[in-house]
Design an enzyme around this catalytic site. Structure first.
Site, PDB file in Angstrom:
ATOM      1  N   SER A 160       0.817  -1.210   0.000  1.00 25.16           N
ATOM      2  CA  SER A 160       0.000   0.000   0.000  1.00 25.16           C
ATOM      3  C   SER A 160       0.858   1.271   0.000  1.00 25.16           C
ATOM      4  O   SER A 160       1.603   1.499  -0.940  1.00 25.16           O
ATOM      5  CB  SER A 160      -0.958  -0.057   1.192  1.00 25.16           C
ATOM      6  N   HIS A 363      -8.194  -5.114   1.136  1.00 23.03           N
ATOM      7  CA  HIS A 363      -6.921  -4.406   1.292  1.00 23.03           C
ATOM      8  C   HIS A 363      -6.086  -4.862   2.485  1.00 23.03           C
ATOM      9  O   HIS A 363      -4.957  -5.314   2.320  1.00 23.03           O
ATOM     10  CB  HIS A 363      -7.182  -2.901   1.376  1.00 23.03           C
TER      11      HIS A 363
END
Ligand SMILES: *[C@@H]1O[C@H](CO)[C@@H](O)[C@H](O)[C@H]1NC(C)=O
Ligand SMILES: *[C@@H]1O[C@H](CO)[C@@H](O)[C@H](O)[C@H]1NC(C)=O
Ligand SMILES: *[C@@H]1O[C@H](CO)[C@@H](O)[C@H](O)[C@H]1NC(C)=O
Length: 394
Positions: A160, A363
């Protein structure tokens, strides 16, 4: 405002009365990165790295004799994210077992990287975003690791924001491409045109106003560790509404069930780890403007800083490091449409795999999912071993 305070204090007292859930002092719940590494029989080290602009960031190391691998965590997180699921599930231990020398980055401003070599005011200190992490922190860390290990290159693994920093570094300081032999980018984030995050439209629309407001209120840090402390002790089971909401706000998590629920108290006691308001604002600007660009200060200051009234783009075509990307169709923060924009511009992709919708991999599962070993850690370990083998053959 008053009503808000009342609700808040009720919430805090609710949390406090549950604090006696907190486990014994050698429980992983209470251990930092150094202690987590040591507890499981690995050799920990902590290193402090000075950046050229006067910040001190921490690297934790799992000492090994093999090639150095640098792991970079996500937004508002820390080196803990590579450790908290323990030696049977967390990537840092697995890569160490595979023979690598593991270095865990901590971005400026997180709980491990609060130091500085000069006198900053509060406001000055927090005046950074992923721009500075990519152009100041990361280059300093890489040079440091290469010096200590007497190696010429490192291998990079980012998740990320840890990938955002990578793109910022390699496009802004292309000479660092030469210092990385391979990068594995998990849930890559550069363009954020189509991300789905709670209140993102509102945040995008009122961003200028919000930045001024937060600045005037002196709120320079968000996702603070304090939030974590008050929350520590709640058992974050899927049935606990407060925690669901909390994970939703912080990470956009909707399917709590996919997280490593047996470790949820440990995860929960280690995140969030702190981030600057400016970092968050910088991401929201990217969403608003549909660009992967430097921070937008408004016409006047932009012109003074960049000689252009608009902020310059990060040119990811300058990335020349061989890359392996792993993304997911169910990831709302590293949205697959945005990843495709990125992929269309990168010239050195060796591998690109995408979890399909059916896999339903979201995520933060890249760090905290119950399937992380099978879907992320094993492939990443194999990629690194393959790359090492290849480089030994040439
Ligand atoms: C929460 O999860 C833990 C561990 O899985 C379990 O021992 C505990 O009973 C659960 N608590 C509630 C309130 O469901
Ligand atoms: C981006 O970088 C590439 C590779 O160095 C270069 O050819 C291209 O002109 C750059 N694009 C812009 C807009 O600067
Ligand atoms: C999705 O991926 C899984 C695991 O690789 C695979 O078994 C499944 O067939 C795929 N489903 C679709 C609809 O492509």
């Amino acid at each position: 405002m008053i009503r808000c305070c009342v609700i808040l204090s009720i919430l805090v007292s609710f949390v406090n009365c549950k604090l006696n859930y907190v486990s014994s002092s050698d429980s992983d719940v209470n251990l930092d990165s150094y202690q987590l590494i040591g507890k499981y029989g690995y050799r920990p080290e902590k290193h402090l790295v000075e950046t050229e602009d006067g910040y001190i960031v921490s690297l934790f190391r799992i000492v090994g004799n093999g090639p150095p691998v640098l792991l970079a965590h996500g937004l508002a997180d820390s080196s803990d994210s590579w450790l908290v699921l323990g030696p049977s599930m967390s990537l840092a231990y697995q890569l160490s077992d595979a023979g690598f020398d593991i270095w865990l980055y901590n971005s400026r401003g997180n709980k491990y990287s609060r130091g500085s070599t000069r006198d900053f005011s509060e406001k000055e200190y927090w005046d950074f975003s992923f721009e500075e992490m990519g152009t100041k922190d990361m280059p300093a860390c890489i040079d440091y690791i290469l010096r200590v290990t007497s190696r010429e290159k490192i291998t990079y693994v980012g998740f990320s924001q840890g990938t955002t920093i990578f793109f910022v570094m390699c496009s802004s300081k292309p000479e660092y491409n030469e210092k990385i032999n391979h990068a594995v980018l998990l849930a890559p984030v550069a363009w954020v045109n189509t991300i789905e995050y709670p209140f993102i439209n509102f945040l995008g629309r009122y961003l200028k106003f919000l930045i001024v407001m937060f600045d005037n209120l002196g709120i320079h840090e968000i996702f603070t560790e304090n939030v974590r402390r008050t929350r520590q002790g709640i058992e974050c089971n899927k049935s606990v509404l407060v925690c669901d909401f909390d994970y939703y706000i912080n990470f956009g998590v909707t399917n709590f069930n996919n997280l490593a629920l047996n470790k949820i108290d440990i995860i929960d006691s280690h995140i969030p780890a702190g981030a600057s308001t400016k970092t968050f604002a910088h991401f929201i600007q990217g969403y608003r403007d549909k660009q992967f660009q430097k921070f937008d200060y408004g016409f006047g200051k932009n012109f003074a800083l960049y000689s252009s009234i608009y902020p310059p783009q990060y040119n990811v075509t300058k990335v020349t490091v061989p890359l392996s990307l792993i993304a997911s169709e169910s990831d709302k923060l590293s949205d697959i449409e945005d990843v495709k924009i990125l992929v269309s511009k990168l010239r050195t992709i060796k591998r690109f795999s995408v979890f399909n919708k059916t896999t339903d991999f979201t995520h933060i599962e890249f760090a905290y999912g119950k399937r992380v070993k099978e879907l992320v850690n094993n492939p990443v370990t194999n990629i690194l071993l393959e790359e090492i083998k290849k480089s030994n053959e040439t």
